[in-house]
Design a protein around this motif. Structure first.
Motif, PDB file in Angstrom:
ATOM      1  N   ARG A   1       0.836  -1.204   0.000  1.00 18.02           N
ATOM      2  CA  ARG A   1       0.000   0.000   0.000  1.00 18.02           C
ATOM      3  C   ARG A   1       0.869   1.251   0.000  1.00 18.02           C
ATOM      4  N   PRO A   2       0.332   2.366  -0.472  1.00 25.47           N
ATOM      5  CA  PRO A   2       1.123   3.602  -0.538  1.00 25.47           C
ATOM      6  C   PRO A   2       1.298   4.246   0.840  1.00 25.47           C
ATOM      7  N   TYR A   3       2.411   4.932   0.986  1.00 21.24           N
ATOM      8  CA  TYR A   3       2.707   5.712   2.188  1.00 21.24           C
ATOM      9  C   TYR A   3       3.081   7.122   1.754  1.00 21.24           C
ATOM     10  N   PRO A   4       3.099   8.065   2.691  1.00 19.76           N
ATOM     11  CA  PRO A   4       3.488   9.435   2.322  1.00 19.76           C
ATOM     12  C   PRO A   4       4.852   9.445   1.634  1.00 19.76           C
ATOM     13  N   PRO A   5       5.082  10.391   0.734  1.00 17.97           N
ATOM     14  CA  PRO A   5       6.334  10.423  -0.039  1.00 17.97           C
ATOM     15  C   PRO A   5       7.587  10.646   0.803  1.00 17.97           C
ATOM     16  N   VAL A   6       7.434  11.012   2.056  1.00 15.44           N
ATOM     17  CA  VAL A   6       8.591  11.185   2.929  1.00 15.44           C
ATOM     18  C   VAL A   6       9.295   9.834   3.168  1.00 15.44           C
ATOM     19  N   PHE A   7       8.578   8.722   2.965  1.00 18.60           N
ATOM     20  CA  PHE A   7       9.134   7.385   3.205  1.00 18.60           C
ATOM     21  C   PHE A   7       9.679   6.757   1.927  1.00 18.60           C
ATOM     22  N   THR A   8      10.885   6.186   2.045  1.00 14.93           N
ATOM     23  CA  THR A   8      11.477   5.369   0.993  1.00 14.93           C
ATOM     24  C   THR A   8      11.784   4.019   1.617  1.00 14.93           C
ATOM     25  N   PHE A   9      11.307   2.950   0.998  1.00 18.03           N
ATOM     26  CA  PHE A   9      11.546   1.603   1.508  1.00 18.03           C
ATOM     27  C   PHE A   9      12.743   1.012   0.774  1.00 18.03           C
ATOM     28  N   VAL A  10      13.741   0.589   1.556  1.00 19.73           N
ATOM     29  CA  VAL A  10      15.016   0.124   1.009  1.00 19.73           C
ATOM     30  C   VAL A  10      15.132  -1.374   1.273  1.00 19.73           C
ATOM     31  N   THR A  11      15.240  -2.149   0.199  1.00 17.73           N
ATOM     32  CA  THR A  11      15.272  -3.606   0.337  1.00 17.73           C
ATOM     33  C   THR A  11      16.662  -4.206   0.154  1.00 17.73           C
ATOM     34  N   ASP A  12      17.674  -3.365  -0.058  1.00 17.54           N
ATOM     35  CA  ASP A  12      19.018  -3.910  -0.264  1.00 17.54           C
ATOM     36  C   ASP A  12      19.977  -3.578   0.873  1.00 17.54           C
ATOM     37  N   GLY A  13      19.465  -3.464   2.078  1.00 14.85           N
ATOM     38  CA  GLY A  13      20.306  -3.391   3.258  1.00 14.85           C
ATOM     39  C   GLY A  13      20.526  -2.012   3.862  1.00 14.85           C
ATOM     40  N   VAL A  14      21.082  -2.049   5.072  1.00 10.56           N
ATOM     41  CA  VAL A  14      21.279  -0.831   5.842  1.00 10.56           C
ATOM     42  C   VAL A  14      22.316   0.092   5.209  1.00 10.56           C
ATOM     43  N   ALA A  15      23.362  -0.459   4.603  1.00 14.15           N
ATOM     44  CA  ALA A  15      24.390   0.393   3.983  1.00 14.15           C
ATOM     45  C   ALA A  15      23.781   1.210   2.849  1.00 14.15           C
ATOM     46  N   SER A  16      22.949   0.587   2.046  1.00 14.97           N
ATOM     47  CA  SER A  16      22.281   1.310   0.959  1.00 14.97           C
ATOM     48  C   SER A  16      21.350   2.381   1.513  1.00 14.97           C
ATOM     49  N   ALA A  17      20.611   2.042   2.562  1.00 19.48           N
ATOM     50  CA  ALA A  17      19.697   3.019   3.161  1.00 19.48           C
ATOM     51  C   ALA A  17      20.466   4.228   3.691  1.00 19.48           C
ATOM     52  N   ILE A  18      21.605   3.991   4.314  1.00 19.26           N
ATOM     53  CA  ILE A  18      22.404   5.098   4.847  1.00 19.26           C
ATOM     54  C   ILE A  18      22.960   5.951   3.713  1.00 19.26           C
ATOM     55  N   ARG A  19      23.452   5.323   2.644  1.00 18.95           N
ATOM     56  CA  ARG A  19      23.950   6.098   1.497  1.00 18.95           C
ATOM     57  C   ARG A  19      22.845   6.994   0.918  1.00 18.95           C
ATOM     58  N   GLN A  20      21.655   6.417   0.738  1.00 19.47           N
ATOM     59  CA  GLN A  20      20.536   7.196   0.212  1.00 19.47           C
ATOM     60  C   GLN A  20      20.149   8.328   1.168  1.00 19.47           C
ATOM     61  N   ALA A  21      20.167   8.037   2.458  1.00 16.80           N
ATOM     62  CA  ALA A  21      19.822   9.051   3.460  1.00 16.80           C
ATOM     63  C   ALA A  21      20.850  10.178   3.463  1.00 16.80           C
ATOM     64  N   GLN A  22      22.138   9.851   3.319  1.00 18.04           N
ATOM     65  CA  GLN A  22      23.168  10.886   3.287  1.00 18.04           C
ATOM     66  C   GLN A  22      22.961  11.831   2.106  1.00 18.04           C
ATOM     67  N   THR A  23      22.583  11.288   0.972  1.00 15.97           N
ATOM     68  CA  THR A  23      22.304  12.130  -0.191  1.00 15.97           C
ATOM     69  C   THR A  23      21.112  13.035   0.087  1.00 15.97           C
ATOM     70  N   ALA A  24      20.045  12.466   0.636  1.00 16.53           N
ATOM     71  CA  ALA A  24      18.832  13.238   0.916  1.00 16.53           C
ATOM     72  C   ALA A  24      19.053  14.279   2.014  1.00 16.53           C
ATOM     73  N   ALA A  25      19.972  13.992   2.941  1.00 15.34           N
ATOM     74  CA  ALA A  25      20.201  14.886   4.080  1.00 15.34           C
ATOM     75  C   ALA A  25      20.878  16.189   3.677  1.00 15.34           C
ATOM     76  N   ALA A  26      21.477  16.238   2.510  1.00 17.70           N
ATOM     77  CA  ALA A  26      22.078  17.458   1.977  1.00 17.70           C
ATOM     78  C   ALA A  26      23.010  18.143   2.977  1.00 17.70           C
ATOM     79  N   GLY A  27      23.932  17.366   3.546  1.00 25.67           N
ATOM     80  CA  GLY A  27      24.926  17.937   4.448  1.00 25.67           C
ATOM     81  C   GLY A  27      24.540  17.901   5.915  1.00 25.67           C
ATOM     82  N   LYS A  28      23.299  17.614   6.214  1.00 25.44           N
ATOM     83  CA  LYS A  28      22.874  17.492   7.617  1.00 25.44           C
ATOM     84  C   LYS A  28      23.118  16.059   8.095  1.00 25.44           C
ATOM     85  N   ASP A  29      22.811  15.793   9.364  1.00 27.96           N
ATOM     86  CA  ASP A  29      23.056  14.483   9.963  1.00 27.96           C
ATOM     87  C   ASP A  29      21.985  13.473   9.569  1.00 27.96           C
TER      88      ASP A  29
END
Length: 192
Positions: A97-125
């Protein structure tokens, strides 16, 4: 680039939930006060720590259990755990089912999720929500700091913040603050 850190309330005996935690009982049995430092009645010092988190967080990585447990009966609505801050959910299977666009579901592990989050964070933590995500990221060398809010309670069981490690992880204490509600500790993870 911002840091990757865990920012967790924890009992003195190392638990982030009590026994029998669930969607209906998110803190677990006997652990209702694990987040007392976040209550509106908390001290000015506690509120200043919360404000610092709000100002520095650029993205969140959480596990599926934390996502589902905190979803609540009405779902997430149009926002995530910190409003419109991007949130990456580590899961084996993306939901149907759909969720708000603020959520991204990552199925290839925590390292991938962190890499994607770092890009989205735009220099923040990037903040890691939940013990499981932190337990996966720490041995991979992906965590820069541990921000622990140690509560004066012994829970005796539940979800441990730290899991087994293949080798020791050296830490440097960089801050310690005592407030009426908690002892706030910050450690930098030392790289070999």
């Amino acid at each position: 680039m911002g840091m990757v850190l865990t920012d967790m309330s924890v009992s003195l005996d190392g638990y982030v939930t009590g026994p029998n935690d669930s969607r209906e009982n998110p803190f677990g049995d006997g652990a209702e006060d694990l987040h007392a430092w976040l209550r509106p009645t908390a001290s000015d010092d506690d509120r200043a720590i919360v404000q610092q988190v709000i100002e520095t967080v650029g993205a969140i990585v959480m596990g599926r259990k934390s996502f589902e447990k905190n979803e609540g009966d009405g779902g997430w609505g149009e926002a995530g755990p910190m409003g419109d801050v991007p949130c990456f959910v580590v899961t084996h299977h993306a939901p149907d089912r759909p969720y708000p666009p603020v959520f991204t579901f990552v199925t290839d592990g925590v390292a991938s999720a962190i890499r994607q989050a770092q890009t989205a964070a735009a220099g923040k933590d990037v903040h890691l929500f939940g013990a499981t995500v932190m337990q996966q990221a720490l041995p991979l060398g992906l965590v820069d700091e541990l921000h622990l809010h140690v509560m004066p309670i012994l829970v005796g069981g539940g979800t441990r913040l730290f899991g087994p490690l293949e080798s020791a992880v050296a830490l440097e204490r960089i801050d310690a603050r005592i407030t009426p509600a908690a002892t706030h500790l910050t450690f930098r993870v030392m790289r070999p």
